[in-house]
Design a protein around this motif. Structure first.
Motif, PDB file in Angstrom:
ATOM      1  N   LEU A 124       0.851  -1.199   0.000  1.00 30.59           N
ATOM      2  CA  LEU A 124       0.000   0.000   0.000  1.00 30.59           C
ATOM      3  C   LEU A 124       0.882   1.242   0.000  1.00 30.59           C
ATOM      4  N   LYS A 125       0.456   2.260  -0.727  1.00 25.69           N
ATOM      5  CA  LYS A 125       1.165   3.539  -0.712  1.00 25.69           C
ATOM      6  C   LYS A 125       0.565   4.406   0.388  1.00 25.69           C
ATOM      7  N   PRO A 126       1.407   5.090   1.161  1.00 23.39           N
ATOM      8  CA  PRO A 126       0.863   6.019   2.161  1.00 23.39           C
ATOM      9  C   PRO A 126       0.093   7.148   1.490  1.00 23.39           C
ATOM     10  N   ASP A 127      -0.770   7.771   2.258  1.00 23.00           N
ATOM     11  CA  ASP A 127      -1.543   8.951   1.810  1.00 23.00           C
ATOM     12  C   ASP A 127      -2.414   8.660   0.598  1.00 23.00           C
ATOM     13  N   THR A 128      -2.810   7.420   0.468  1.00 24.13           N
ATOM     14  CA  THR A 128      -3.634   7.006  -0.668  1.00 24.13           C
ATOM     15  C   THR A 128      -4.807   6.183  -0.125  1.00 24.13           C
ATOM     16  N   PRO A 129      -6.040   6.609  -0.387  1.00 25.16           N
ATOM     17  CA  PRO A 129      -7.163   5.824   0.122  1.00 25.16           C
ATOM     18  C   PRO A 129      -7.403   4.562  -0.710  1.00 25.16           C
ATOM     19  N   TYR A 130      -7.621   3.451  -0.032  1.00 20.27           N
ATOM     20  CA  TYR A 130      -7.943   2.167  -0.679  1.00 20.27           C
ATOM     21  C   TYR A 130      -9.320   1.730  -0.217  1.00 20.27           C
ATOM     22  N   THR A 131     -10.122   1.250  -1.150  1.00 21.26           N
ATOM     23  CA  THR A 131     -11.418   0.675  -0.779  1.00 21.26           C
ATOM     24  C   THR A 131     -11.215  -0.816  -0.559  1.00 21.26           C
ATOM     25  N   LEU A 132     -11.414  -1.250   0.691  1.00 18.93           N
ATOM     26  CA  LEU A 132     -11.182  -2.655   1.018  1.00 18.93           C
ATOM     27  C   LEU A 132     -12.452  -3.481   0.916  1.00 18.93           C
ATOM     28  N   SER A 133     -13.569  -2.847   1.183  1.00 18.46           N
ATOM     29  CA  SER A 133     -14.871  -3.535   1.112  1.00 18.46           C
ATOM     30  C   SER A 133     -15.908  -2.436   0.870  1.00 18.46           C
ATOM     31  N   PRO A 134     -17.178  -2.800   0.629  1.00 13.66           N
ATOM     32  CA  PRO A 134     -18.145  -1.754   0.246  1.00 13.66           C
ATOM     33  C   PRO A 134     -18.213  -0.579   1.221  1.00 13.66           C
ATOM     34  N   SER A 135     -18.038  -0.815   2.501  1.00 10.61           N
ATOM     35  CA  SER A 135     -18.158   0.287   3.467  1.00 10.61           C
ATOM     36  C   SER A 135     -16.869   0.570   4.211  1.00 10.61           C
ATOM     37  N   LEU A 136     -15.739   0.165   3.675  1.00 10.93           N
ATOM     38  CA  LEU A 136     -14.477   0.379   4.387  1.00 10.93           C
ATOM     39  C   LEU A 136     -13.382   0.897   3.463  1.00 10.93           C
ATOM     40  N   THR A 137     -12.934   2.122   3.756  1.00 12.85           N
ATOM     41  CA  THR A 137     -11.737   2.626   3.076  1.00 12.85           C
ATOM     42  C   THR A 137     -10.619   2.776   4.100  1.00 12.85           C
ATOM     43  N   LEU A 138      -9.404   2.698   3.613  1.00 14.90           N
ATOM     44  CA  LEU A 138      -8.248   2.765   4.504  1.00 14.90           C
ATOM     45  C   LEU A 138      -7.125   3.549   3.847  1.00 14.90           C
ATOM     46  N   GLU A 139      -6.510   4.409   4.657  1.00  8.70           N
ATOM     47  CA  GLU A 139      -5.357   5.182   4.170  1.00  8.70           C
ATOM     48  C   GLU A 139      -4.251   5.060   5.215  1.00  8.70           C
ATOM     49  N   LEU A 140      -3.036   4.776   4.775  1.00  5.92           N
ATOM     50  CA  LEU A 140      -1.892   4.738   5.690  1.00  5.92           C
ATOM     51  C   LEU A 140      -1.310   6.133   5.817  1.00  5.92           C
ATOM     52  N   ILE A 141      -0.970   6.497   7.041  1.00  2.00           N
ATOM     53  CA  ILE A 141      -0.277   7.780   7.264  1.00  2.00           C
ATOM     54  C   ILE A 141       1.022   7.442   8.005  1.00  2.00           C
ATOM     55  N   ARG A 142       2.154   7.733   7.397  1.00  5.26           N
ATOM     56  CA  ARG A 142       3.420   7.414   8.076  1.00  5.26           C
ATOM     57  C   ARG A 142       3.581   8.333   9.280  1.00  5.26           C
ATOM     58  N   THR A 143       3.802   7.750  10.443  1.00  5.05           N
ATOM     59  CA  THR A 143       3.857   8.520  11.686  1.00  5.05           C
ATOM     60  C   THR A 143       5.044   8.064  12.535  1.00  5.05           C
ATOM     61  N   PRO A 144       5.527   8.919  13.453  1.00  8.79           N
ATOM     62  CA  PRO A 144       6.718   8.575  14.235  1.00  8.79           C
ATOM     63  C   PRO A 144       6.422   7.635  15.405  1.00  8.79           C
ATOM     64  N   HIS A 145       7.240   6.576  15.507  1.00 15.42           N
ATOM     65  CA  HIS A 145       7.140   5.661  16.649  1.00 15.42           C
ATOM     66  C   HIS A 145       8.559   5.398  17.155  1.00 15.42           C
ATOM     67  N   MET A 146       9.284   4.495  16.526  1.00 11.23           N
ATOM     68  CA  MET A 146      10.689   4.258  16.890  1.00 11.23           C
ATOM     69  C   MET A 146      11.561   5.071  15.933  1.00 11.23           C
ATOM     70  N   PRO A 147      12.554   5.787  16.458  1.00 11.35           N
ATOM     71  CA  PRO A 147      13.399   6.570  15.552  1.00 11.35           C
ATOM     72  C   PRO A 147      14.009   5.700  14.452  1.00 11.35           C
ATOM     73  N   GLY A 148      13.892   6.176  13.231  1.00 13.59           N
ATOM     74  CA  GLY A 148      14.510   5.485  12.099  1.00 13.59           C
ATOM     75  C   GLY A 148      13.755   4.276  11.575  1.00 13.59           C
ATOM     76  N   LYS A 149      12.622   3.927  12.191  1.00 15.03           N
ATOM     77  CA  LYS A 149      11.858   2.749  11.728  1.00 15.03           C
ATOM     78  C   LYS A 149      10.488   3.199  11.218  1.00 15.03           C
ATOM     79  N   ALA A 150      10.096   2.647  10.093  1.00 17.03           N
ATOM     80  CA  ALA A 150       8.807   3.031   9.517  1.00 17.03           C
ATOM     81  C   ALA A 150       7.648   2.483  10.345  1.00 17.03           C
TER      82      ALA A 150
END
Ligand SMILES: O=c1ccn([C@@H]2O[C@@H]3COP(=O)(O)O[C@H]3[C@H]2O)c(=O)[nH]1
Ligand SMILES: [Zn+2]
Ligand SMILES: [Zn+2]
Length: 252
Positions: A124-150
Protein backbone atom coordinates in the motif's frame (compact mmCIF):
# COMPACT_ATOMS: atom_id res chain seq x y z
CA UNK A 1 -22.92 2.13 6.68
CA UNK A 2 -21.70 1.17 10.10
CA UNK A 3 -18.63 -1.01 10.42
CA UNK A 4 -17.66 -2.85 13.58
CA UNK A 5 -14.40 -2.78 15.51
CA UNK A 6 -13.44 -5.47 17.96
CA UNK A 7 -10.11 -5.24 19.73
CA UNK A 8 -8.54 -8.70 20.03
CA UNK A 9 -6.48 -7.10 22.75
CA UNK A 10 -5.76 -3.68 24.18
CA UNK A 11 -2.50 -4.35 26.01
CA UNK A 12 0.98 -3.01 25.51
CA UNK A 13 3.92 -5.23 24.56
CA UNK A 14 4.57 -6.22 28.20
CA UNK A 15 1.02 -6.73 29.45
CA UNK A 16 0.19 -10.01 31.17
CA UNK A 17 -3.51 -9.15 31.60
CA UNK A 18 -4.41 -7.92 28.13
CA UNK A 19 -3.72 -9.42 24.74
CA UNK A 20 -1.62 -7.46 22.24
CA UNK A 21 -3.24 -4.36 20.76
CA UNK A 22 -4.64 -5.99 17.61
CA UNK A 23 -8.11 -5.47 16.14
CA UNK A 24 -10.65 -6.89 13.77
CA UNK A 25 -12.80 -4.62 11.61
CA UNK A 26 -15.94 -6.12 10.15
CA UNK A 27 -18.02 -4.99 7.22
CA UNK A 28 -20.72 -7.45 6.22
CA UNK A 29 -18.72 -10.61 5.59
CA UNK A 30 -15.38 -8.84 5.11
CA UNK A 31 -13.00 -9.07 8.08
CA UNK A 32 -9.77 -7.09 8.32
CA UNK A 33 -7.25 -8.10 10.98
CA UNK A 34 -5.21 -5.07 12.06
CA UNK A 35 -1.85 -6.34 13.30
CA UNK A 36 -1.17 -9.90 14.38
CA UNK A 37 0.96 -10.02 17.51
CA UNK A 38 2.35 -12.90 19.53
CA UNK A 39 -0.94 -13.25 21.42
CA UNK A 40 -3.25 -12.94 18.38
CA UNK A 41 -3.72 -16.71 17.87
CA UNK A 42 -4.80 -17.11 21.52
CA UNK A 43 -6.91 -13.94 21.48
CA UNK A 44 -8.88 -14.89 18.38
CA UNK A 45 -9.62 -18.31 19.87
CA UNK A 46 -10.80 -16.62 23.08
CA UNK A 47 -13.39 -14.81 20.92
CA UNK A 48 -14.59 -18.15 19.55
CA UNK A 49 -13.22 -17.17 16.14
CA UNK A 50 -10.40 -18.42 13.95
CA UNK A 51 -7.92 -16.96 11.52
CA UNK A 52 -9.95 -18.68 8.80
CA UNK A 53 -12.61 -15.99 9.27
CA UNK A 54 -10.10 -13.22 8.49
CA UNK A 55 -10.36 -11.93 4.92
CA UNK A 56 -7.20 -9.77 4.86
CA UNK A 57 -4.52 -8.70 7.34
CA UNK A 58 -2.88 -5.30 7.68
CA UNK A 59 0.43 -4.65 9.45
CA UNK A 60 1.17 -1.19 10.90
CA UNK A 61 4.80 -1.75 11.93
CA UNK A 62 7.31 -4.39 12.90
CA UNK A 63 7.23 -5.15 16.62
CA UNK A 64 6.47 -8.51 18.22
CA UNK A 65 3.10 -7.38 19.61
CA UNK A 66 2.06 -6.51 16.03
CA UNK A 67 3.65 -9.27 13.94
CA UNK A 68 4.51 -12.18 16.29
CA UNK A 69 1.44 -14.23 15.27
CA UNK A 70 2.12 -14.06 11.53
CA UNK A 71 3.86 -17.43 11.32
CA UNK A 72 0.75 -19.13 12.73
CA UNK A 73 -1.51 -17.01 10.52
CA UNK A 74 0.46 -18.05 7.43
CA UNK A 75 0.04 -21.69 8.42
CA UNK A 76 -3.77 -21.46 8.64
CA UNK A 77 -5.31 -23.22 5.61
CA UNK A 78 -7.04 -20.81 3.23
CA UNK A 79 -9.71 -21.40 0.61
CA UNK A 80 -8.47 -18.84 -1.92
CA UNK A 81 -6.97 -20.27 -5.11
CA UNK A 82 -3.48 -19.19 -4.03
CA UNK A 83 -4.10 -20.61 -0.54
CA UNK A 84 -2.44 -17.63 1.13
CA UNK A 85 -3.59 -14.88 3.47
CA UNK A 86 -3.55 -11.44 1.85
CA UNK A 87 -1.15 -9.16 3.71
CA UNK A 88 -1.60 -5.40 3.30
CA UNK A 89 1.38 -3.30 4.28
CA UNK A 90 3.53 -0.37 3.24
CA UNK A 91 6.24 -1.26 0.76
CA UNK A 92 8.91 -0.12 3.25
CA UNK A 93 7.87 -2.85 5.70
CA UNK A 94 8.03 -5.83 3.34
CA UNK A 95 11.73 -6.71 3.50
CA UNK A 96 12.28 -5.82 7.20
CA UNK A 97 9.26 -7.96 8.06
CA UNK A 98 10.61 -10.96 6.16
CA UNK A 99 13.99 -10.53 7.90
CA UNK A 100 12.48 -10.32 11.40
CA UNK A 101 13.45 -13.26 13.67
CA UNK A 102 9.77 -13.93 14.47
CA UNK A 103 9.23 -14.87 10.82
CA UNK A 104 12.13 -17.28 10.79
CA UNK A 105 9.86 -20.37 11.09
CA UNK A 106 8.50 -19.39 7.66
CA UNK A 107 12.01 -19.37 6.16
CA UNK A 108 12.32 -23.04 7.01
CA UNK A 109 9.25 -24.09 5.03
CA UNK A 110 10.54 -25.63 1.80
CA UNK A 111 11.40 -23.17 -0.98
CA UNK A 112 10.43 -19.91 0.73
CA UNK A 113 12.66 -16.98 -0.14
CA UNK A 114 10.43 -13.95 0.33
CA UNK A 115 7.29 -12.76 2.08
CA UNK A 116 5.40 -13.29 -1.18
CA UNK A 117 6.05 -17.04 -0.91
CA UNK A 118 3.95 -17.28 2.24
CA UNK A 119 1.49 -14.40 1.92
CA UNK A 120 -0.39 -12.76 -0.93
CA UNK A 121 1.45 -9.46 -0.43
CA UNK A 122 -0.36 -6.25 -1.38
CA UNK A 123 1.87 -3.19 -0.97
CA UNK A 124 0.00 0.00 0.00
CA UNK A 125 1.16 3.54 -0.71
CA UNK A 126 0.86 6.02 2.16
CA UNK A 127 -1.54 8.95 1.81
CA UNK A 128 -3.63 7.01 -0.67
CA UNK A 129 -7.16 5.82 0.12
CA UNK A 130 -7.94 2.17 -0.68
CA UNK A 131 -11.42 0.67 -0.78
CA UNK A 132 -11.18 -2.65 1.02
CA UNK A 133 -14.87 -3.54 1.11
CA UNK A 134 -18.14 -1.75 0.25
CA UNK A 135 -18.16 0.29 3.47
CA UNK A 136 -14.48 0.38 4.39
CA UNK A 137 -11.74 2.63 3.08
CA UNK A 138 -8.25 2.77 4.50
CA UNK A 139 -5.36 5.18 4.17
CA UNK A 140 -1.89 4.74 5.69
CA UNK A 141 -0.28 7.78 7.26
CA UNK A 142 3.42 7.41 8.08
CA UNK A 143 3.86 8.52 11.69
CA UNK A 144 6.72 8.58 14.23
CA UNK A 145 7.14 5.66 16.65
CA UNK A 146 10.69 4.26 16.89
CA UNK A 147 13.40 6.57 15.55
CA UNK A 148 14.51 5.48 12.10
CA UNK A 149 11.86 2.75 11.73
CA UNK A 150 8.81 3.03 9.52
CA UNK A 151 5.43 2.89 11.25
CA UNK A 152 1.94 3.76 10.03
CA UNK A 153 -1.26 5.07 11.55
CA UNK A 154 -4.57 4.42 9.81
CA UNK A 155 -7.38 6.62 8.58
CA UNK A 156 -10.52 4.50 8.30
CA UNK A 157 -13.47 5.67 6.24
CA UNK A 158 -11.96 9.18 6.18
CA UNK A 159 -13.13 9.78 9.76
CA UNK A 160 -11.60 7.34 12.25
CA UNK A 161 -7.92 7.76 13.14
CA UNK A 162 -6.26 4.60 14.50
CA UNK A 163 -2.90 5.68 15.88
CA UNK A 164 -1.23 2.28 16.07
CA UNK A 165 1.99 3.00 18.04
CA UNK A 166 2.74 6.70 18.01
CA UNK A 167 4.67 9.39 19.85
CA UNK A 168 2.68 12.46 20.82
CA UNK A 169 1.67 14.40 17.70
CA UNK A 170 -0.71 17.17 18.81
CA UNK A 171 -0.48 19.08 15.54
CA UNK A 172 -1.35 15.99 13.52
CA UNK A 173 -4.38 15.30 15.74
CA UNK A 174 -5.60 18.90 15.40
CA UNK A 175 -5.06 18.78 11.64
CA UNK A 176 -6.96 15.51 11.29
CA UNK A 177 -9.94 16.86 13.22
CA UNK A 178 -10.01 20.34 11.70
CA UNK A 179 -9.02 19.57 8.11
CA UNK A 180 -9.65 15.87 7.46
CA UNK A 181 -13.04 15.35 9.10
CA UNK A 182 -11.87 12.95 11.82
CA UNK A 183 -14.56 12.33 14.43
CA UNK A 184 -13.02 9.47 16.40
CA UNK A 185 -9.43 8.84 17.53
CA UNK A 186 -8.33 5.44 18.78
CA UNK A 187 -4.99 6.20 20.43
CA UNK A 188 -2.22 4.26 22.12
CA UNK A 189 -1.68 5.37 25.69
CA UNK A 190 1.27 4.86 27.98
CA UNK A 191 -0.26 5.33 31.42
CA UNK A 192 2.85 6.25 33.40
CA UNK A 193 6.50 7.11 32.91
CA UNK A 194 8.16 9.13 30.19
CA UNK A 195 6.87 8.60 26.69
CA UNK A 196 9.79 7.76 24.47
CA UNK A 197 8.14 5.78 21.70
CA UNK A 198 4.48 6.02 22.76
CA UNK A 199 2.07 8.82 23.72
CA UNK A 200 1.53 9.21 27.46
CA UNK A 201 -1.76 9.81 29.24
CA UNK A 202 -0.34 13.08 30.54
CA UNK A 203 0.31 14.23 26.97
CA UNK A 204 -3.17 13.27 25.81
CA UNK A 205 -4.67 15.09 28.82
CA UNK A 206 -2.90 18.26 27.62
CA UNK A 207 -4.95 18.32 24.41
CA UNK A 208 -7.94 20.67 24.08
CA UNK A 209 -11.24 19.26 25.33
CA UNK A 210 -12.67 19.22 21.76
CA UNK A 211 -9.96 16.69 20.82
CA UNK A 212 -9.96 14.72 24.09
CA UNK A 213 -13.64 13.95 23.78
CA UNK A 214 -13.00 12.15 20.46
CA UNK A 215 -10.27 9.91 21.93
CA UNK A 216 -10.54 6.31 23.11
CA UNK A 217 -7.51 4.70 24.73
CA UNK A 218 -5.76 1.48 23.73
CA UNK A 219 -2.31 -0.19 23.94
CA UNK A 220 -2.15 0.29 27.72
CA UNK A 221 -0.36 -1.47 30.55
CA UNK A 222 -1.63 -3.70 33.35
CA UNK A 223 -1.92 -0.58 35.56
CA UNK A 224 -5.15 0.32 33.71
CA UNK A 225 -7.63 -0.41 36.56
CA UNK A 226 -6.07 2.19 38.82
CA UNK A 227 -6.42 4.82 36.07
CA UNK A 228 -10.12 4.20 35.51
CA UNK A 229 -12.00 7.43 36.18
CA UNK A 230 -8.79 9.46 35.81
CA UNK A 231 -8.62 9.85 32.05
CA UNK A 232 -11.00 12.77 31.62
CA UNK A 233 -13.30 12.44 28.62
CA UNK A 234 -11.07 9.71 27.15
CA UNK A 235 -12.56 6.30 27.88
CA UNK A 236 -10.63 3.07 27.62
CA UNK A 237 -11.37 0.73 24.74
CA UNK A 238 -11.97 -2.74 26.20
CA UNK A 239 -10.59 -5.82 24.56
CA UNK A 240 -13.01 -8.26 22.96
CA UNK A 241 -15.89 -5.75 23.07
CA UNK A 242 -17.44 -4.85 19.70
CA UNK A 243 -17.83 -1.14 18.91
CA UNK A 244 -19.75 0.37 15.99
CA UNK A 245 -17.76 2.99 14.12
CA UNK A 246 -20.47 5.46 13.11
CA UNK A 247 -20.63 9.04 11.90
CA UNK A 248 -18.37 8.68 8.92
CA UNK A 249 -18.65 10.74 5.78
CA UNK A 250 -19.53 7.59 3.88
CA UNK A 251 -22.70 7.33 6.02
CA UNK A 252 -24.10 10.54 4.66
O1 LIG B 1 12.21 -1.69 27.65
C1 LIG B 1 11.79 -1.88 26.50
C2 LIG B 1 10.94 -0.95 25.85
C3 LIG B 1 10.47 -1.23 24.59
N1 LIG B 1 10.78 -2.41 23.96
C4 LIG B 1 10.26 -2.68 22.59
O2 LIG B 1 9.95 -1.43 22.02
C5 LIG B 1 8.70 -1.52 21.43
C6 LIG B 1 7.94 -0.24 21.32
O3 LIG B 1 6.75 -0.51 20.60
P1 LIG B 1 5.78 -1.66 21.13
O4 LIG B 1 5.08 -1.15 22.32
O5 LIG B 1 5.02 -2.19 19.98
O6 LIG B 1 6.78 -2.85 21.56
C7 LIG B 1 7.92 -2.45 22.31
C8 LIG B 1 8.96 -3.51 22.57
O7 LIG B 1 9.00 -4.41 21.50
C9 LIG B 1 11.58 -3.32 24.56
O8 LIG B 1 11.83 -4.38 24.02
N2 LIG B 1 12.07 -3.04 25.83
ZN1 LIG C 1 2.85 -2.08 20.23
ZN1 LIG D 1 5.54 -0.65 18.39
Amino acid sequence: MTIYLQMLGTGDAFSTKYYNNNAVLQDHGYTLLIDCGVTAPQAIKALGKSFQEVTETLITHIHGDHIGGLAELAGTPRQEPHGKMTLLLAETLIEPLWQHPLLEPLHRKGGTRSLADVFNVKPLKPDTPYTLSPSLTLELIRTPHMPGKASYSLLLNECVFYSADLTFQPELLLHLVHNRGVTKILHDCQLSGRGQVHTTLRELMSLPEEIRKLIRLMHYSDEKPKFEGHTGEMEFLEQQVTYPLPGCRKDT
